[in-house]
Design an enzyme around this catalytic site. Sequence first.
Site, short mmCIF file in Angstrom:
data_model
loop_
_atom_site.label_atom_id
_atom_site.label_comp_id
_atom_site.label_asym_id
_atom_site.label_seq_id
_atom_site.Cartn_x
_atom_site.Cartn_y
_atom_site.Cartn_z
N ASP A 1 -4.84 6.44 0.08
CA ASP A 1 -6.01 6.01 0.89
C ASP A 1 -6.20 6.89 2.12
O ASP A 1 -7.31 7.33 2.42
CB ASP A 1 -5.99 4.51 1.22
CG ASP A 1 -4.81 4.02 2.05
OD1 ASP A 1 -3.85 4.81 2.29
OD2 ASP A 1 -4.84 2.84 2.47
N GLU B 1 -5.78 -1.51 13.40
CA GLU B 1 -4.40 -1.09 13.10
C GLU B 1 -4.08 0.25 13.75
O GLU B 1 -3.04 0.42 14.37
CB GLU B 1 -4.21 -0.93 11.58
CG GLU B 1 -4.16 -2.21 10.81
CD GLU B 1 -2.79 -2.88 10.84
OE1 GLU B 1 -1.81 -2.29 11.33
OE2 GLU B 1 -2.73 -4.04 10.39
N GLY C 1 5.04 -6.85 1.84
CA GLY C 1 4.16 -5.75 1.45
C GLY C 1 2.88 -6.24 0.80
O GLY C 1 2.27 -5.53 0.01
N LEU C 2 2.46 -7.46 1.13
CA LEU C 2 1.25 -8.04 0.52
C LEU C 2 0.11 -8.13 1.54
O LEU C 2 -0.85 -8.86 1.33
CB LEU C 2 1.57 -9.41 -0.08
CG LEU C 2 2.66 -9.40 -1.16
CD1 LEU C 2 2.97 -10.82 -1.63
CD2 LEU C 2 2.25 -8.54 -2.36
N ASP D 1 -5.84 -1.94 2.58
CA ASP D 1 -5.44 -3.34 2.68
C ASP D 1 -6.59 -4.20 3.21
O ASP D 1 -6.88 -5.28 2.68
CB ASP D 1 -4.23 -3.49 3.62
CG ASP D 1 -3.06 -2.62 3.19
OD1 ASP D 1 -3.06 -2.16 2.03
OD2 ASP D 1 -2.16 -2.39 4.02
#
Length: 401
Positions: A52, A173, A138-139, A185
């Site tokens: 990404d 972020e 990691g979700l 994400d």
Amino acid sequence: MTGAAGPAGGLDPARLRERLRAIEARVATAEPGTIEVVRAPGRVNLIGEHTDYNEGFVMPAAIGLEIRMAILPTDDRLVAVTLDDTGETAGFDLDAIGDPSGSWIDYVAGTAWALAGAGLPLRGFRGYLASTLPQGAGLSSSAAIEMAAALALLGRDAPVPVAERARLGRRAENGYVGVQSGVMDQFASAGGVADHAIVLDCRSLRYRPVPLPLPDVRLVVCHSGSSRKLEQSAYNDRRAECDRAVAAIRTIDPAVTALRDVTPELLAAAADRMDETAFRRATHVVAEDRRVHETETALAAGDLEAVGRLFAASHASLRDLYEVSSPELDALVEIATAVPGVVGARLTGAGFGGSTINLVRREAIPMLRAAVGRDYPVRTGLTPTVLDVDAVDGAGWVDEA
Ligand code: GLA
């Protein structure tokens, strides 16, 4: 924790409204209809890892593990959120957001910071936040908080398109929380499509839904139970290594601005212009972008064996070339791959710990659970979590049933 995942009783909107009303007088006296509920899911990535931020392609799905927040909009420019889990309350002033505090409220404050920076009008609110999304797995629990916060801050009457909300979540972020992540994400949490994965072009932010081979094949997450050690610094190192590869390739072709633009042939031609580490990282990214398209084609053709091979190639590349796997994630993939009926298994997300994603024939799920439950603790000394998850719609408003 093992078991089918999905909105549990803890996420019941009536309960969340009630808990919010118990918090302070102003909320207690609010008309019941003025308390809204937002939801935002976590995500798994089927394939397209560490692509990404190289402006390439990813294939995530939003999953039925999510956060929900009851909110009472206010006109006092203050935001305060209470966590269902711990009872802790944190907040900030929309007109003086201040520096990050290092806690979970940064995801809300950072979102406010990014939205305000884009000139969007924001409202204060009191919130009560509950979650079925495990942290550190990691979700993308942080992206889910950001995407729920964006809706809460903007309000129902000021819709902002998915791509813009995702872009501003990434900005939160990168610019506020200080993690140099890509857009995947937030995009998956905001723009997921029920029963589908999405193929997202991380440069244009255009995406298309990809039907999953449901109901015969399920998405199963195996959480390694290992924390994502060194994640942040190693993640930023990977980004820098990719930048080194791009700089070297630009000496041959200045039109290249990201690894997304690089063919295997061009990379080979530039090999002796970069260090060996940068070359290995770029080799992963260039091939992984192609695997996303090949997986989309294989899914459309119903060729699950090809999907399995692509998952295996992706995991091996992340382990050997990108070096973001861990002994625990490798063990989970090896155990799962040996179970008949497991179509494919690979690490999902940043790596360094966290979870694997498995495409599993429905009837094979008990066998996978048994194999992971039996072999993984012996190999690693850790307790795994196996979660059978739905692919769900992205963030939105929860209306009273
Ligand atoms: C993390 C980041 C994403 C992406 C993945 C790796 O989840 O937040 O932006 O880079 O790692 O594919």
